[in-house]
Design an enzyme around this catalytic site. Structure first.
Site, PDB file in Angstrom:
ATOM      1  N   GLY A  34      -2.071  -1.376  -4.901  1.00  0.00           N
ATOM      2  CA  GLY A  34      -2.571  -2.543  -4.175  1.00  0.00           C
ATOM      3  C   GLY A  34      -3.700  -2.212  -3.217  1.00  0.00           C
ATOM      4  N   TYR A  86       8.260 -12.130   7.867  1.00  0.00           N
ATOM      5  CA  TYR A  86       6.953 -11.554   7.532  1.00  0.00           C
ATOM      6  C   TYR A  86       5.908 -12.013   8.548  1.00  0.00           C
ATOM      7  CZ  TYR A  86       2.820 -10.359   4.727  1.00  0.00           C
ATOM      8  OH  TYR A  86       1.625  -9.843   4.279  1.00  0.00           O
ATOM      9  N   LYS A 102       3.957  -9.649  11.276  1.00  0.00           N
ATOM     10  CA  LYS A 102       2.502  -9.499  11.181  1.00  0.00           C
ATOM     11  C   LYS A 102       1.820  -9.963  12.481  1.00  0.00           C
ATOM     12  CE  LYS A 102       2.096  -7.651   7.111  1.00  0.00           C
ATOM     13  NZ  LYS A 102       1.499  -6.315   6.927  1.00  0.00           N
ATOM     14  N   PRO A 147       0.327  -6.409  -6.369  1.00  0.00           N
ATOM     15  CA  PRO A 147       1.737  -6.563  -6.787  1.00  0.00           C
ATOM     16  C   PRO A 147       2.622  -7.285  -5.754  1.00  0.00           C
ATOM     17  CG  PRO A 147       0.954  -4.372  -7.347  1.00  0.00           C
ATOM     18  CD  PRO A 147      -0.141  -5.011  -6.535  1.00  0.00           C
TER      19      PRO A 147
HETATM   20  P1  NAD Z   1       1.760  -3.942  -2.474  1.00  0.00           P
HETATM   21  O1  NAD Z   1       3.167  -4.377  -2.569  1.00  0.00           O
HETATM   22  O2  NAD Z   1       0.981  -3.773  -3.714  1.00  0.00           O
HETATM   23  O3  NAD Z   1       1.637  -2.589  -1.645  1.00  0.00           O
HETATM   24  C1  NAD Z   1       2.473  -2.268  -0.577  1.00  0.00           C
HETATM   25  C2  NAD Z   1       2.694  -0.777  -0.588  1.00  0.00           C
HETATM   26  O4  NAD Z   1       3.542  -0.458   0.516  1.00  0.00           O
HETATM   27  C3  NAD Z   1       3.407  -0.299  -1.859  1.00  0.00           C
HETATM   28  O5  NAD Z   1       2.763   0.816  -2.391  1.00  0.00           O
HETATM   29  C4  NAD Z   1       4.794   0.034  -1.361  1.00  0.00           C
HETATM   30  O6  NAD Z   1       5.454   1.039  -2.105  1.00  0.00           O
HETATM   31  C5  NAD Z   1       4.517   0.455   0.065  1.00  0.00           C
HETATM   32  N1  NAD Z   1       5.712   0.430   0.905  1.00  0.00           N
HETATM   33  C6  NAD Z   1       6.672  -0.535   0.960  1.00  0.00           C
HETATM   34  N2  NAD Z   1       7.632  -0.174   1.802  1.00  0.00           N
HETATM   35  C7  NAD Z   1       7.278   1.033   2.310  1.00  0.00           C
HETATM   36  C8  NAD Z   1       7.864   1.916   3.247  1.00  0.00           C
HETATM   37  N3  NAD Z   1       9.053   1.657   3.819  1.00  0.00           N
HETATM   38  N4  NAD Z   1       7.211   3.058   3.553  1.00  0.00           N
HETATM   39  C9  NAD Z   1       6.028   3.358   2.953  1.00  0.00           C
HETATM   40  N5  NAD Z   1       5.436   2.578   2.042  1.00  0.00           N
HETATM   41  C10 NAD Z   1       6.057   1.419   1.736  1.00  0.00           C
HETATM   42  O7  NAD Z   1       1.062  -5.031  -1.532  1.00  0.00           O
HETATM   43  P2  NAD Z   1      -0.412  -5.143  -0.910  1.00  0.00           P
HETATM   44  O8  NAD Z   1      -0.833  -6.531  -1.093  1.00  0.00           O
HETATM   45  O9  NAD Z   1      -1.280  -4.049  -1.365  1.00  0.00           O
HETATM   46  O10 NAD Z   1      -0.040  -4.972   0.629  1.00  0.00           O
HETATM   47  C11 NAD Z   1      -0.611  -4.010   1.483  1.00  0.00           C
HETATM   48  C12 NAD Z   1      -0.574  -4.554   2.895  1.00  0.00           C
HETATM   49  O11 NAD Z   1      -1.426  -5.697   2.979  1.00  0.00           O
HETATM   50  C13 NAD Z   1       0.812  -5.022   3.345  1.00  0.00           C
HETATM   51  O12 NAD Z   1       1.020  -4.668   4.690  1.00  0.00           O
HETATM   52  C14 NAD Z   1       0.719  -6.521   3.215  1.00  0.00           C
HETATM   53  O13 NAD Z   1       1.592  -7.194   4.072  1.00  0.00           O
HETATM   54  C15 NAD Z   1      -0.728  -6.735   3.599  1.00  0.00           C
HETATM   55  N6  NAD Z   1      -1.247  -8.033   3.183  1.00  0.00           N
HETATM   56  C16 NAD Z   1      -1.432  -8.306   1.862  1.00  0.00           C
HETATM   57  C17 NAD Z   1      -1.917  -9.548   1.506  1.00  0.00           C
HETATM   58  C18 NAD Z   1      -2.146  -9.923   0.074  1.00  0.00           C
HETATM   59  O14 NAD Z   1      -2.498 -11.099  -0.177  1.00  0.00           O
HETATM   60  N7  NAD Z   1      -1.997  -9.020  -0.887  1.00  0.00           N
HETATM   61  C19 NAD Z   1      -2.203 -10.505   2.478  1.00  0.00           C
HETATM   62  C20 NAD Z   1      -1.979 -10.185   3.813  1.00  0.00           C
HETATM   63  C21 NAD Z   1      -1.519  -8.936   4.154  1.00  0.00           C
END
Ligand code: NAD
Length: 271
Positions: free
Chosen positions: A18, A159, A163, A197
Site C-alpha cells: 500500500g 479509526y 487518526k 488493500p
Molecule cells: P494497507 O492495509 O495496504 O497497509 C497498512 C500496512 O500496515 C500493512 O502493510 C500492514 O501489514 C501494516 N500494519 C498493520 N498493523 C500493523 C502493526 N501492528 N505493526 C506494523 N505494521 C502494521 O493500507 P494503506 O492504505 O496503505 O494504509 C497506510 C496508512 O495510510 C494507514 O495508516 C492508513 O490508515 C492511512 N490512510 C490510508 C487511506 C487510504 O485511503 N488508503 C486514507 C487515509 C489514511
C-alpha cells in the site's frame, strides 16, 4: 544531480504494501537507505530486496514498545542515526475486529485494538524516533493520519478518533523537538480515498468492486481514487530538506474531498 534523500537513513512502518510500500520505493529511488518494517515479513523482505542503497527489512509490530526499543538499538548500532521516520502502519479495524464500529455499538476491545496500532504505534514511533534522530543533521518525522482524523466518521469511530489524535500529537512532537533544539521536524499527512488493500473489506471483490470504486469516485471532486504514489510524493517533500521550515503542519491529499461540502446548493443542479 543530487537525489532528494541522498545519504538519508529512513524507516517506514507498515512498509510492506500500500502507501507504505510506495513511500519505500519513492524514497529509495531518491537515494535513501530504507529500513522497511511491517508485521508482513514475506512481503516486507521481498520489497526490501528489490530496493537499492542496501535497504533492509525488519519485523516490527508498532504497538509493541519492546520491539521499538530493540529496533532502535539496532539502528543506532548499524547506522548511528535515523534521518526520516514515516509512521504509516495503520488499520481501520473493520477487517481486523468483529462487530460494529459506530459510537453506539462498538466493542471496547476493538476500540482499544485500533488505538493500540494507530495511535500508540505513532506515539511510540515518535518516542523512539526522537531517540534515533538526535544525532541526525536534519531529521523529519512524517505521521500518516487520515482525512478521517479531521471529520466525524460514524461507521469507523475508533479509526477516526485514533487518526484525529495523530494529527494533534504530531503538533505536540513538533513543538517538543523545536523547544529542545532537536534537529527534528514533525508533520502529518491526511490521505483520503487512496486505492490500497485497506479498502478490500469495504470494496468487496469482482464486478461489485469496480462498481464500488466508481461509486466512490462520484464523491471525490477530482473524479477518481488516489494512488499510493500520490501520498508518497507528498511524504518525500516533508521528508527532504526542501521542507526545512515546515513543522507541526498538516497536508491533506484527498482529491478535494475535504475542500467543500456535498450539501452545497450547486450539488443538486450538477446531479
Ligand atoms: P494497507 O492495509 O495496504 O497497509 C497498512 C500496512 O500496515 C500493512 O502493510 C500492514 O501489514 C501494516 N500494519 C498493520 N498493523 C500493523 C502493526 N501492528 N505493526 C506494523 N505494521 C502494521 O493500507 P494503506 O492504505 O496503505 O494504509 C497506510 C496508512 O495510510 C494507514 O495508516 C492508513 O490508515 C492511512 N490512510 C490510508 C487511506 C487510504 O485511503 N488508503 C486514507 C487515509 C489514511
Amino acid at each position: 544531480m543530487t537525489k532528494r534523500l541522498e545519504n538519508k537513513v529512513v524507516m517506514v512502518t507498515g512498509g510492506a504494501r500500500g502507501i507504505g510500500a510506495a513511500v519505500c520505493e519513492v524514497f529509495a529511488n531518491e537515494g535513501a537507505t530504507v529500513i522497511v518494517t511491517d508485521i508482513l515479513d514475506e512481503q516486507g523482505l521481498a520489497l526490501a530486496q528489490r530496493l537499492p542503497n542496501n535497504s533492509v527489512f525488519y519485523a516490527l509490530d508498532v504497538a509493541v514498545e519492546s520491539q521499538w526499543q530493540a529496533l532502535s538499538d539496532v539502528v543506532i548500532k548499524e547506522y548511528g542515526r535515523l534521518d526520516v521516520l514515516v509512521n504509516n502502519a495503520g488499520i481501520t479495524g473493520l477487517a481486523e475486529t468483529e462487530g460494529a464500529h459506530d459510537p453506539e455499538n462498538f466493542e471496547l476491545d476493538a476500540w482499544h485494538k485500533v488505538h493500540a496500532i494507530n495511535l500508540d504505534g505513532v506515539a511510540l514511533g515518535c518516542k523512539y524516533g526522537i531517540r534515533m534522530m538526535k544525532t541526525s543533521k536534519a531529521a523529519s518525522i512524517v505521521n500518516i493520519s487520515s482525512r478521517s482524523g479531521m471529520v466525524g466518521i460514524p461507521g469507523a469511530a475508533a479509526y477516526a478518533s485514533s487518526k484525529a489524535a495523530i494529527r494533534n500529537h504530531s503538533k505536540t512532537v513538533a513543538l517538543h523537538c523545536a523547544s529542545h533544539g532537536y534537529p527534528i521536524r514533525c508533520n502529518s499527512i491526511h490521505p483520503g480515498a487512496i486505492l490500497t488493500p485497506i479498502w478490500d473489506a469495504m470494496l468487496g471483490e469482482g464486478p461489485d468492486r469496480d462498481a464500488a470504486i466508481k461509486h466512490m469516485a462520484r464523491e471525490i471532486p477530482i473524479g477518481h481514487m488516489g494512488e499510493p504514489q500520490d501520498v508518497a510524493y507528498a511524504a518525500l517533500f516533508l521528508a527532504s530538506d526542501e521542507s526545512k521550515y515546515i513543522t507541526g503542519s498538516e497536508l491533506t491529499i484527498d482529491g478535494g474531498i475535504l475542500a467543500g461540502s456535498s450539501a452545497s446548493p450547486g450539488a443538486q443542479q450538477e446531479d
